[in-house]
Design an enzyme around this catalytic site. Sequence first.
Site, PDB file in Angstrom:
ATOM      1  N   GLY A  47      51.695  35.343  61.642  1.00  0.00           N
ATOM      2  CA  GLY A  47      51.890  35.803  63.020  1.00  0.00           C
ATOM      3  C   GLY A  47      50.626  35.886  63.840  1.00  0.00           C
ATOM      4  O   GLY A  47      50.633  35.587  65.045  1.00  0.00           O
ATOM      5  N   THR A  85      57.672  30.803  62.888  1.00  0.00           N
ATOM      6  CA  THR A  85      57.664  31.745  61.759  1.00  0.00           C
ATOM      7  C   THR A  85      56.420  31.481  60.918  1.00  0.00           C
ATOM      8  O   THR A  85      55.924  30.363  60.886  1.00  0.00           O
ATOM      9  CB  THR A  85      58.924  31.612  60.885  1.00  0.00           C
ATOM     10  OG1 THR A  85      58.866  32.613  59.859  1.00  0.00           O
ATOM     11  CG2 THR A  85      59.055  30.255  60.235  1.00  0.00           C
ATOM     12  N   GLY A  86      55.943  32.535  60.270  1.00  0.00           N
ATOM     13  CA  GLY A  86      54.771  32.369  59.413  1.00  0.00           C
ATOM     14  C   GLY A  86      53.677  33.345  59.773  1.00  0.00           C
ATOM     15  O   GLY A  86      53.955  34.493  60.140  1.00  0.00           O
ATOM     16  N   THR A 117      60.949  35.824  57.775  1.00  0.00           N
ATOM     17  CA  THR A 117      61.474  36.089  59.119  1.00  0.00           C
ATOM     18  C   THR A 117      62.656  35.180  59.433  1.00  0.00           C
ATOM     19  O   THR A 117      62.746  34.072  58.896  1.00  0.00           O
ATOM     20  CB  THR A 117      60.332  35.822  60.135  1.00  0.00           C
ATOM     21  OG1 THR A 117      59.386  36.865  60.013  1.00  0.00           O
ATOM     22  CG2 THR A 117      60.823  35.737  61.552  1.00  0.00           C
ATOM     23  N   GLY A 149      53.178  41.209  64.920  1.00  0.00           N
ATOM     24  CA  GLY A 149      52.754  39.808  64.904  1.00  0.00           C
ATOM     25  C   GLY A 149      53.246  39.049  66.119  1.00  0.00           C
ATOM     26  O   GLY A 149      53.329  39.583  67.229  1.00  0.00           O
TER      27      GLY A 149
HETATM   28  N1  ASP Z   1      55.703  35.766  61.925  1.00  0.00           N
HETATM   29  C1  ASP Z   1      56.057  37.010  61.283  1.00  0.00           C
HETATM   30  C2  ASP Z   1      54.997  38.027  61.539  1.00  0.00           C
HETATM   31  O1  ASP Z   1      53.835  37.672  61.501  1.00  0.00           O
HETATM   32  C3  ASP Z   1      56.244  36.868  59.831  1.00  0.00           C
HETATM   33  C4  ASP Z   1      57.157  35.776  59.413  1.00  0.00           C
HETATM   34  O2  ASP Z   1      57.402  34.832  60.147  1.00  0.00           O
HETATM   35  O3  ASP Z   1      57.667  35.873  58.308  1.00  0.00           O
HETATM   36  O4  ASP Z   1      55.323  39.184  61.728  1.00  0.00           O
END
Ligand code: ASP
Length: 305
Positions: A223, A220-221, A169, A199
């Site tokens: 979600g 980010t991460g 992301t 997310g």
């Molecule tokens: N946070 C994002 C999600 O869960 C994914 C990401 O950060 O890469 O959609």
Amino acid sequence: MTAPRILVHGGAWAIPDALVAAHREGCRRAAELALEILLDGGTAEDAVEAAVVAMEDDETFDAGRGSFLNRDGDVELDAAFMEGRDLHVGAVAAVRDIANPIRLARMVMESEHVLLVGEGATRFGLDHGMERCSPEWLIIPREVAFWRHQHDQAQAGALDALRAWRSDTVGAIAMDNHGHFAAAVSTGGRPYKLPGRVGDVPCTGAGFYVDDEVGAAVSTGDGEAIARIVMAKRAVDALAQGEAPQEVTRGVIDYLYKRVGGHAGIIVMSRDAGHKADGVGCAFNTTRMARAWNEGRRIVAAVDR
Ligand code: ASP
């Protein structure tokens, strides 16, 4: 007048060595574009939009063209925008046919709405002069191959370990020379997600939060985990309590792991960023996180701790 600041990220996960340069340089380019706008007297909104559009257009990242595919093999995009003067928010979710969803999120922010989803979001964009792209245009061969691999893994019941370790992301925070903040985030979500799964990214307070009186945060991460602890608002609240940005980011990531076992990264910028060297913070409990920020007129980019 304050010295403008930009801070962008390109995801937190175990970025393999072979992809490090693409992630670092993609973040650097995005930050450079945004800084140029800010140094020319442009707004925080214009700066974060330019940074995120650049990363949506860069197939390295899970945003715009080149995003992960869902279980049906389609791209579904989420994006959000927030500004810190009047706390206006605009977000879109599960959009299938817009090349730069961050532009659509900004249009929503500039309307009376907060969140639009799916075909309704696209129609809103078309009514406001955007063009529809074909859903197939968003899909690239690399992701088709990855989808096939995941599909095989899913059949073998081994999908979860794979999903936990990719998160590309993109997001950006800027403070312009009037001390005004904006943040923007854009994602294709998790690889092999359920169709319709959304997310943290378009959820106010989870994926992003901005307040000119305090500062801003972008997550980010994982979600689902991020949404459960409302991570970005938690970070901005900690800033408001007087904690330093680096302390804030470490604190929320530790809390995320302790409380819900999540893996993620977060970037934070405090209102005093223009005056203090410690005005930005970044923490992650993944192996790496791609990010870039300015030190005066110089852009610094990193992926490691
Ligand atoms: N946070 C994002 C999600 O869960 C994914 C990401 O950060 O890469 O959609």
